[in-house]
Design a protein around this motif. Structure first.
Motif, PDB file in Angstrom:
ATOM      1  N   MET A   1     -65.658  10.915 -70.586  1.00  0.00           N
ATOM      2  CA  MET A   1     -66.457  11.003 -69.379  1.00  0.00           C
ATOM      3  C   MET A   1     -65.928  12.174 -68.539  1.00  0.00           C
ATOM      4  SD  MET A   1     -67.262   7.993 -66.631  1.00  0.00           S
ATOM      5  CE  MET A   1     -68.481   7.166 -67.623  1.00  0.00           C
ATOM      6  N   SER A   2     -66.820  13.021 -68.096  1.00  0.00           N
ATOM      7  CA  SER A   2     -66.402  14.200 -67.339  1.00  0.00           C
ATOM      8  C   SER A   2     -66.753  14.053 -65.864  1.00  0.00           C
ATOM      9  CB  SER A   2     -67.077  15.455 -67.904  1.00  0.00           C
ATOM     10  OG  SER A   2     -68.472  15.378 -67.714  1.00  0.00           O
ATOM     11  N   ILE A   3     -66.042  14.817 -65.048  1.00  0.00           N
ATOM     12  CA  ILE A   3     -66.277  14.811 -63.606  1.00  0.00           C
ATOM     13  C   ILE A   3     -67.497  15.671 -63.318  1.00  0.00           C
ATOM     14  CG2 ILE A   3     -65.323  15.439 -61.366  1.00  0.00           C
ATOM     15  CD1 ILE A   3     -62.532  15.014 -62.597  1.00  0.00           C
ATOM     16  N   LYS A   4     -68.487  15.085 -62.662  1.00  0.00           N
ATOM     17  CA  LYS A   4     -69.724  15.805 -62.362  1.00  0.00           C
ATOM     18  C   LYS A   4     -69.763  16.325 -60.932  1.00  0.00           C
ATOM     19  CE  LYS A   4     -72.408  13.257 -65.818  1.00  0.00           C
ATOM     20  NZ  LYS A   4     -71.691  13.565 -66.905  1.00  0.00           N
ATOM     21  N   SER A   5     -68.889  15.813 -60.067  1.00  0.00           N
ATOM     22  CA  SER A   5     -68.790  16.295 -58.686  1.00  0.00           C
ATOM     23  C   SER A   5     -67.322  16.244 -58.262  1.00  0.00           C
ATOM     24  CB  SER A   5     -69.638  15.452 -57.751  1.00  0.00           C
ATOM     25  OG  SER A   5     -69.427  15.852 -56.410  1.00  0.00           O
ATOM     26  N   GLU A   6     -66.706  17.410 -58.193  1.00  0.00           N
ATOM     27  CA  GLU A   6     -65.286  17.472 -57.834  1.00  0.00           C
ATOM     28  C   GLU A   6     -65.031  16.958 -56.421  1.00  0.00           C
ATOM     29  OE1 GLU A   6     -63.666  21.353 -58.396  1.00  0.00           O
ATOM     30  OE2 GLU A   6     -64.178  21.413 -60.526  1.00  0.00           O
ATOM     31  N   LYS A   7     -65.925  17.284 -55.492  1.00  0.00           N
ATOM     32  CA  LYS A   7     -65.757  16.839 -54.099  1.00  0.00           C
ATOM     33  C   LYS A   7     -65.776  15.321 -54.005  1.00  0.00           C
ATOM     34  CE  LYS A   7     -67.817  20.845 -51.844  1.00  0.00           C
ATOM     35  NZ  LYS A   7     -68.943  21.315 -51.032  1.00  0.00           N
ATOM     36  N   ASP A   8     -66.752  14.700 -54.644  1.00  0.00           N
ATOM     37  CA  ASP A   8     -66.849  13.245 -54.605  1.00  0.00           C
ATOM     38  C   ASP A   8     -65.675  12.590 -55.323  1.00  0.00           C
ATOM     39  OD1 ASP A   8     -69.170  13.456 -53.175  1.00  0.00           O
ATOM     40  OD2 ASP A   8     -70.501  13.030 -54.869  1.00  0.00           O
ATOM     41  N   PHE A   9     -65.229  13.179 -56.413  1.00  0.00           N
ATOM     42  CA  PHE A   9     -64.094  12.637 -57.144  1.00  0.00           C
ATOM     43  C   PHE A   9     -62.840  12.658 -56.264  1.00  0.00           C
ATOM     44  CE2 PHE A   9     -60.544  12.879 -60.138  1.00  0.00           C
ATOM     45  CZ  PHE A   9     -60.838  11.806 -60.972  1.00  0.00           C
ATOM     46  N   ALA A  10     -62.578  13.787 -55.609  1.00  0.00           N
ATOM     47  CA  ALA A  10     -61.413  13.886 -54.734  1.00  0.00           C
ATOM     48  C   ALA A  10     -61.547  12.956 -53.530  1.00  0.00           C
ATOM     49  CB  ALA A  10     -61.225  15.334 -54.268  1.00  0.00           C
ATOM     50  N   SER A  11     -62.758  12.845 -52.965  1.00  0.00           N
ATOM     51  CA  SER A  11     -62.977  11.941 -51.833  1.00  0.00           C
ATOM     52  C   SER A  11     -62.752  10.495 -52.243  1.00  0.00           C
ATOM     53  CB  SER A  11     -64.402  12.086 -51.294  1.00  0.00           C
ATOM     54  OG  SER A  11     -64.605  13.372 -50.791  1.00  0.00           O
ATOM     55  N   GLY A  12     -63.254  10.117 -53.414  1.00  0.00           N
ATOM     56  CA  GLY A  12     -63.059   8.761 -53.904  1.00  0.00           C
ATOM     57  C   GLY A  12     -61.588   8.434 -54.086  1.00  0.00           C
ATOM     58  N   LEU A  13     -60.831   9.354 -54.676  1.00  0.00           N
ATOM     59  CA  LEU A  13     -59.392   9.139 -54.836  1.00  0.00           C
ATOM     60  C   LEU A  13     -58.685   9.008 -53.489  1.00  0.00           C
ATOM     61  CD1 LEU A  13     -58.430  11.545 -57.760  1.00  0.00           C
ATOM     62  CD2 LEU A  13     -58.612   9.059 -57.817  1.00  0.00           C
ATOM     63  N   MET A  14     -59.088   9.841 -52.527  1.00  0.00           N
ATOM     64  CA  MET A  14     -58.465   9.787 -51.205  1.00  0.00           C
ATOM     65  C   MET A  14     -58.770   8.455 -50.518  1.00  0.00           C
ATOM     66  SD  MET A  14     -59.122  12.234 -47.900  1.00  0.00           S
ATOM     67  CE  MET A  14     -60.765  11.603 -47.705  1.00  0.00           C
ATOM     68  N   PHE A  15     -60.017   7.987 -50.614  1.00  0.00           N
ATOM     69  CA  PHE A  15     -60.376   6.700 -50.006  1.00  0.00           C
ATOM     70  C   PHE A  15     -59.642   5.548 -50.669  1.00  0.00           C
ATOM     71  CE2 PHE A  15     -64.853   7.895 -48.238  1.00  0.00           C
ATOM     72  CZ  PHE A  15     -64.247   8.721 -47.316  1.00  0.00           C
ATOM     73  N   ILE A  16     -59.534   5.584 -51.994  1.00  0.00           N
ATOM     74  CA  ILE A  16     -58.820   4.519 -52.704  1.00  0.00           C
ATOM     75  C   ILE A  16     -57.351   4.501 -52.292  1.00  0.00           C
ATOM     76  CG2 ILE A  16     -57.997   3.782 -54.978  1.00  0.00           C
ATOM     77  CD1 ILE A  16     -60.716   4.747 -56.096  1.00  0.00           C
ATOM     78  N   ALA A  17     -56.729   5.672 -52.237  1.00  0.00           N
ATOM     79  CA  ALA A  17     -55.311   5.742 -51.863  1.00  0.00           C
ATOM     80  C   ALA A  17     -55.092   5.293 -50.420  1.00  0.00           C
ATOM     81  CB  ALA A  17     -54.792   7.168 -52.063  1.00  0.00           C
ATOM     82  N   THR A  18     -55.932   5.750 -49.502  1.00  0.00           N
ATOM     83  CA  THR A  18     -55.781   5.385 -48.093  1.00  0.00           C
ATOM     84  C   THR A  18     -56.059   3.900 -47.882  1.00  0.00           C
ATOM     85  OG1 THR A  18     -56.466   7.606 -47.440  1.00  0.00           O
ATOM     86  CG2 THR A  18     -56.533   5.913 -45.746  1.00  0.00           C
ATOM     87  N   GLY A  19     -57.153   3.402 -48.425  1.00  0.00           N
ATOM     88  CA  GLY A  19     -57.499   1.989 -48.275  1.00  0.00           C
ATOM     89  C   GLY A  19     -56.480   1.087 -48.939  1.00  0.00           C
ATOM     90  N   GLY A  20     -56.066   1.454 -50.136  1.00  0.00           N
ATOM     91  CA  GLY A  20     -55.053   0.664 -50.826  1.00  0.00           C
ATOM     92  C   GLY A  20     -53.728   0.658 -50.085  1.00  0.00           C
ATOM     93  N   GLY A  21     -53.365   1.806 -49.524  1.00  0.00           N
ATOM     94  CA  GLY A  21     -52.127   1.886 -48.750  1.00  0.00           C
ATOM     95  C   GLY A  21     -52.167   1.008 -47.509  1.00  0.00           C
ATOM     96  N   PHE A  22     -53.289   1.048 -46.803  1.00  0.00           N
ATOM     97  CA  PHE A  22     -53.420   0.201 -45.606  1.00  0.00           C
ATOM     98  C   PHE A  22     -53.432  -1.273 -45.971  1.00  0.00           C
ATOM     99  CE2 PHE A  22     -54.525   3.984 -43.220  1.00  0.00           C
ATOM    100  CZ  PHE A  22     -54.009   3.693 -41.976  1.00  0.00           C
ATOM    101  N   ALA A  23     -54.137  -1.622 -47.044  1.00  0.00           N
ATOM    102  CA  ALA A  23     -54.181  -3.029 -47.462  1.00  0.00           C
ATOM    103  C   ALA A  23     -52.793  -3.505 -47.863  1.00  0.00           C
ATOM    104  CB  ALA A  23     -55.170  -3.200 -48.615  1.00  0.00           C
ATOM    105  N   TRP A  24     -52.080  -2.693 -48.633  1.00  0.00           N
ATOM    106  CA  TRP A  24     -50.733  -3.066 -49.069  1.00  0.00           C
ATOM    107  C   TRP A  24     -49.785  -3.166 -47.880  1.00  0.00           C
ATOM    108  CZ3 TRP A  24     -46.113  -0.268 -48.846  1.00  0.00           C
ATOM    109  CH2 TRP A  24     -45.038  -0.884 -49.472  1.00  0.00           C
ATOM    110  N   ALA A  25     -49.839  -2.197 -46.965  1.00  0.00           N
ATOM    111  CA  ALA A  25     -48.933  -2.207 -45.813  1.00  0.00           C
ATOM    112  C   ALA A  25     -49.204  -3.401 -44.903  1.00  0.00           C
ATOM    113  CB  ALA A  25     -49.061  -0.904 -45.027  1.00  0.00           C
ATOM    114  N   SER A  26     -50.458  -3.721 -44.679  1.00  0.00           N
ATOM    115  CA  SER A  26     -50.750  -4.850 -43.801  1.00  0.00           C
ATOM    116  C   SER A  26     -50.385  -6.171 -44.460  1.00  0.00           C
ATOM    117  CB  SER A  26     -52.222  -4.856 -43.386  1.00  0.00           C
ATOM    118  OG  SER A  26     -53.047  -5.041 -44.516  1.00  0.00           O
ATOM    119  N   ALA A  27     -50.597  -6.282 -45.777  1.00  0.00           N
ATOM    120  CA  ALA A  27     -50.259  -7.527 -46.472  1.00  0.00           C
ATOM    121  C   ALA A  27     -48.748  -7.715 -46.592  1.00  0.00           C
ATOM    122  CB  ALA A  27     -50.897  -7.549 -47.853  1.00  0.00           C
TER     123      ALA A  27
END
Length: 164
Positions: A1-27
């Motif tokens: 599977m190839s990346i079809k939108s680099e911007k969306d791919f990078a944004s998705g990774l950033m949201f996952i990392a930020t959201g996961g970090g906040f969820a982990w830190a609060s828990a």
């Protein structure tokens, strides 16, 4: 599977990392509780998980949906990045003061004016000082009305050397 939108791919990774970090830190830092009896960490954990889920959806669509130009990531826009970060830093430093360098609190009004002027300098083509000053006046008056008059928060409105 190839990346079809680099911007969306990078944004998705950033949201996952930020959201996961906040969820982990609060828990891990606060008592989460349950949906019936929520603890102080429940709401930030749920928001973090929602942000991570949104990032997962964006990441999925970046791999599935084709974009015309491939959604290439361009060069970093340094001026807007530094102006927005600097505006927030200046707001915090001016509102609270920085004792280590001898900067007293400049109050809410001066901090909001500095915030709007520095943030508006991010767009060098559309910066008009008169409009920025009108906007900062409206924001300062609205912030005073909401935070000081209505909510009764105690924070300096004017520089400390003017009120002492």
């Amino acid at each position: 599977m190839s990346i079809k939108s680099e911007k969306d791919f990078a944004s998705g990774l950033m949201f996952i990392a930020t959201g996961g970090g906040f969820a982990w830190a609060s828990a891990s830092s606060y008592t989460v509780g349950s949906a019936v009896q929520m603890g102080p960490g429940y709401f930030p954990m749920v928001l973090g998980l929602c942000l991570a889920l949104l990032g997962g959806l964006i990441l999925f669509f970046s791999l599935v949906v084709e974009t015309p130009d491939g959604g290439k990531i361009g060069a970093i826009a340094w001026r807007p990045l530094l102006c927005i970060l600097g505006a927030n830093g200046a707001f915090g430093a001016l509102l609270g003061g920085v004792e280590s360098i001898g900067l007293p609190s400049m109050g809410l009004v001066v901090a909001i004016v500095a915030l709007t002027v520095i943030a508006a300098m991010a767009d060098e083509t559309a910066f008009q000082l008169r409009r920025v000053l009108v906007l900062s006046t409206i924001l300062a008056a609205g912030s005073y009305g909401i935070f000081i008059a209505l909510l009764g928060l105690t924070m300096p409105v004017w520089p400390t050397f003017l009120t002492a």
